[in-house]
Design a protein around this motif. Structure first.
Motif, PDB file in Angstrom:
ATOM      1  N   ALA A 154       2.381  15.154  -4.549  1.00  0.00           N
ATOM      2  CA  ALA A 154       2.198  14.263  -5.699  1.00  0.00           C
ATOM      3  C   ALA A 154       3.291  13.202  -5.752  1.00  0.00           C
ATOM      4  CB  ALA A 154       2.139  15.045  -7.004  1.00  0.00           C
ATOM      5  N   ILE A 155       3.669  12.709  -4.568  1.00  0.00           N
ATOM      6  CA  ILE A 155       4.730  11.712  -4.422  1.00  0.00           C
ATOM      7  C   ILE A 155       4.201  10.566  -3.567  1.00  0.00           C
ATOM      8  CG2 ILE A 155       7.046  11.266  -3.519  1.00  0.00           C
ATOM      9  CD1 ILE A 155       7.064  12.997  -5.965  1.00  0.00           C
ATOM     10  N   PHE A 156       4.564   9.334  -3.914  1.00  0.00           N
ATOM     11  CA  PHE A 156       4.318   8.186  -3.050  1.00  0.00           C
ATOM     12  C   PHE A 156       5.593   7.356  -2.961  1.00  0.00           C
ATOM     13  CE2 PHE A 156       3.226   6.763  -7.284  1.00  0.00           C
ATOM     14  CZ  PHE A 156       3.706   5.467  -7.358  1.00  0.00           C
ATOM     15  N   THR A 157       5.742   6.635  -1.858  1.00  0.00           N
ATOM     16  CA  THR A 157       6.980   5.910  -1.570  1.00  0.00           C
ATOM     17  C   THR A 157       6.700   4.421  -1.474  1.00  0.00           C
ATOM     18  OG1 THR A 157       7.816   7.827  -0.342  1.00  0.00           O
ATOM     19  CG2 THR A 157       8.938   5.732   0.006  1.00  0.00           C
ATOM     20  N   VAL A 158       7.544   3.634  -2.153  1.00  0.00           N
ATOM     21  CA  VAL A 158       7.458   2.176  -2.117  1.00  0.00           C
ATOM     22  C   VAL A 158       8.830   1.631  -1.771  1.00  0.00           C
ATOM     23  CG1 VAL A 158       6.913   0.093  -3.420  1.00  0.00           C
ATOM     24  CG2 VAL A 158       5.646   2.206  -3.864  1.00  0.00           C
ATOM     25  N   PRO A 166       0.837  -1.207   0.000  1.00  0.00           N
ATOM     26  CA  PRO A 166       0.000   0.000   0.000  1.00  0.00           C
ATOM     27  C   PRO A 166       0.870   1.255   0.000  1.00  0.00           C
ATOM     28  CG  PRO A 166       0.106  -0.928   2.202  1.00  0.00           C
ATOM     29  CD  PRO A 166       0.874  -1.868   1.303  1.00  0.00           C
ATOM     30  N   ALA A 167       0.374   2.306  -0.645  1.00  0.00           N
ATOM     31  CA  ALA A 167       1.089   3.586  -0.685  1.00  0.00           C
ATOM     32  C   ALA A 167       0.072   4.703  -0.830  1.00  0.00           C
ATOM     33  CB  ALA A 167       2.096   3.617  -1.836  1.00  0.00           C
ATOM     34  N   ARG A 168       0.313   5.810  -0.143  1.00  0.00           N
ATOM     35  CA  ARG A 168      -0.581   6.964  -0.190  1.00  0.00           C
ATOM     36  C   ARG A 168       0.113   8.107  -0.921  1.00  0.00           C
ATOM     37  NH1 ARG A 168      -5.126   8.191   2.662  1.00  0.00           N
ATOM     38  NH2 ARG A 168      -5.733  10.378   2.784  1.00  0.00           N
ATOM     39  N   VAL A 169      -0.584   8.729  -1.859  1.00  0.00           N
ATOM     40  CA  VAL A 169      -0.026   9.846  -2.615  1.00  0.00           C
ATOM     41  C   VAL A 169      -0.118  11.100  -1.748  1.00  0.00           C
ATOM     42  CG1 VAL A 169      -0.145  11.175  -4.740  1.00  0.00           C
ATOM     43  CG2 VAL A 169      -0.763   8.757  -4.750  1.00  0.00           C
ATOM     44  N   SER A 170       1.033  11.717  -1.481  1.00  0.00           N
ATOM     45  CA  SER A 170       1.078  12.885  -0.601  1.00  0.00           C
ATOM     46  C   SER A 170       0.674  14.149  -1.348  1.00  0.00           C
ATOM     47  CB  SER A 170       2.491  13.044  -0.035  1.00  0.00           C
ATOM     48  OG  SER A 170       3.383  13.432  -1.068  1.00  0.00           O
ATOM     49  N   LYS A 171       0.610  15.247  -0.615  1.00  0.00           N
ATOM     50  CA  LYS A 171       0.253  16.531  -1.215  1.00  0.00           C
ATOM     51  C   LYS A 171       1.323  17.029  -2.178  1.00  0.00           C
ATOM     52  CE  LYS A 171       2.137  19.147   2.703  1.00  0.00           C
ATOM     53  NZ  LYS A 171       1.821  20.121   3.776  1.00  0.00           N
TER      54      LYS A 171
END
Length: 491
Positions: A314-318, A307-312
């Motif tokens: 416009a970035i997500f981390t895996v 699971p990953a959440r897109v931050s404000k």
């Protein structure tokens, strides 16, 4: 002596001895003797005194009993310290011969290698090898990569996959499954070295990792590995690494260049070389393929869901790797499927984003894969944020854009430089990335700054001209004539 006698039949004693490589004295002794030298009694005396007679049993042998790994250089230096002036450097070769003979009789047992027979259909092997030394260049950049290789021990059939990341479970799983489905069957046993992706090397209770155990169970294979540090136990695949990389290097030399336009071109090149190997073992493969087990109805999953959440931003981390996403996904929680070479982002059962998998490189703590197309629209609204943007250096699609920004920042006010570079990125996002890069290269060579308006006009599509069409309307009386004729025909 036989060579001397052969030459002696037609030459003098001196000439025959010279031809045979012996002295004249030895030649005379040969002619006086009635038997062969090997048939004479064994010599029980020395021709010269033993230089190590005083120290061998008294000093050298006790040292060897204490540690049998002492070498001749160490022992000679120790004798020189104990007996100054008695043992010179010329004694080294004598000491080496004596040590070799002592170890042959009194030394420790040495490792024995047991040659193995490989029945058809029993054993398949997997391993990774680093291929950076091939010097492959893709799209102008050095391509550091590994090669995953699967081989059948009996026939020698092999399958190779290009891997850019490390020796992960995903790389092992995707490479192994690709090999099995191309082969069309499954061997009884699958062997690797002590890969941490497959084995719990630090755990004693559970030998296999759960994912690797599930993979082998899905295909009905028995998993095995060689002992840590004993690569010769996996020699059937290790030796094939050398032959593979040698063949690739020779094929690259014959090709005349190590540059490829795209990764797919290089993968096709590697596959062509591997198929040449497989063509040589086609008869043995035909006999072995009949004894392989059947494939399961489908492949097992070749990805890992995270699971990953897109931050404000416009970035997500895996797994420590940062990826950009379209601004529409900000605030959404994505289910990321991480494959060996790419990732897929799913939202509510729909794949909304697919990106190549970013990997760790030298000096990078957090790898980043930032697509400027995702963010250029927001940058056009806030161009001043570009100058000190944390992700600024990762957003440039090519190196020439980075160099252009450095020249703009040095020559223009910050606000104007930001507007110009954002405008250039917007032009690139409109489908002109490669053409604009060529124009920027020429401007750098001419030591000129880019003119955004001029480049926009240059890259704008040509305007089409509508042809002038003259439409002539017929007279209404003509329609009355047509109606009257139609009524005449109907009667």
């Amino acid at each position: 002596m036989l060579k001397y006698k052969e030459q002696r039949n037609r030459l003098t004693q001196v000439a025959a001895a010279a031809k045979a490589g012996i002295s004249e004295r030895s030649a005379r002794r040969v002619e006086r003797s009635d038997t062969l030298p090997s048939q004479g009694p064994a010599r029980s005396w020395r021709t010269r005194p033993d230089p190590l007679a005083d120290v061998w049993d008294a000093e050298v042998v006790p040292l060897l009993h204490a540690d049998a790994q002492l070498n001749a250089v160490t022992l000679l230096e120790e004798l020189q310290r104990r007996h100054p002036g008695q043992y010179g450097a010329s004694m080294l070769r004598t000491l080496q011969r004596r040590l070799r003979q002592w170890r042959a009789v009194h030394g420790a047992e040495r490792e024995v290698y047991f040659a193995q027979a490989h029945p058809p259909g029993r054993l398949g092997l997997s391993d990774f090898t680093v291929a950076d030394a091939l010097g492959v260049v893709i799209d102008g950049a050095a391509f550091n990569h590994r090669l995953y290789q699967f081989a059948l021990a009996h026939s020698g059939w092999r399958h190779v996959v290009v891997v850019t990341g490390g020796e992960s479970f995903l790389a092992l799983s995707s490479g192994l499954q690709a090999a099995l489905w191309r082969l069309g069957g499954v061997p009884e046993e699958h062997r690797t070295d002590s890969l941490s992706a497959a084995f719990n090397n630090l755990a004693e209770q559970q030998e296999l990792t759960q994912r690797y155990e599930a993979l082998c169970s899905h295909y009905g294979m028995r998993a095995s590995r060689c002992n840590p540090g004993q690569s010769h136990e996996n020699g059937a695949i290790e030796s094939r690494h050398d032959s593979l990389k040698t063949a690739l290097d020779q094929a690259l030399r014959l090709r005349g260049t190590r540059r490829f336009d795209a990764r797919a071109d290089y993968e096709a090149f590697v596959d062509a070389v591997v198929q040449r190997f497989n063509a040589r073992v086609a008869p043995r493969l035909g006999a072995e393929r009949a004894l392989l087990r059947s494939l399961p109805p489908r492949r097992t999953a070749q990805y890992e869901e995270l699971p990953a959440r897109v931050s404000k931003y416009a970035i997500f981390t895996v797994k420590g790797v940062q990826y950009s996403a379209p601004s529409q996904l900000i605030g959404h929680r994505l289910m990321v499927r991480q494959y060996a070479e790419h990732i897929e982002c799913w939202l509510g059962g729909q794949c909304v984003l697919q990106r190549p998998r970013a990997t760790h490189r030298d000096g990078q703590r957090h790898p980043r894969d930032i697509d400027y197309r995702h963010l250029v629209a927001a940058l056009k609204r806030k161009p001043g944020a570009f100058a000190r943007w944390v992700l600024r250096d990762a957003v440039f699609p090519r190196d020439v854009y980075r160099r252009t920004w450095e020249r703009l920042a040095a020559a223009l006010p910050e606000r104007q430089a930001c507007k110009t570079i954002v405008g250039l990125l917007a032009l690139a996002a409109d489908g002109h990335e490669a053409q604009l890069a060529d124009e920027l290269e020429q401007l750098i060579e001419l030591d000129q700054l880019p003119d955004l308006h001029a480049l926009s006009a240059l890259l704008a599509p040509p305007r089409g001209h509508m042809p002038e069409v003259a439409v002539q309307l017929p007279a209404l009386a003509d329609y009355d004539t047509l109606i009257a004729q139609a009524q005449e025909v109907a009667r």
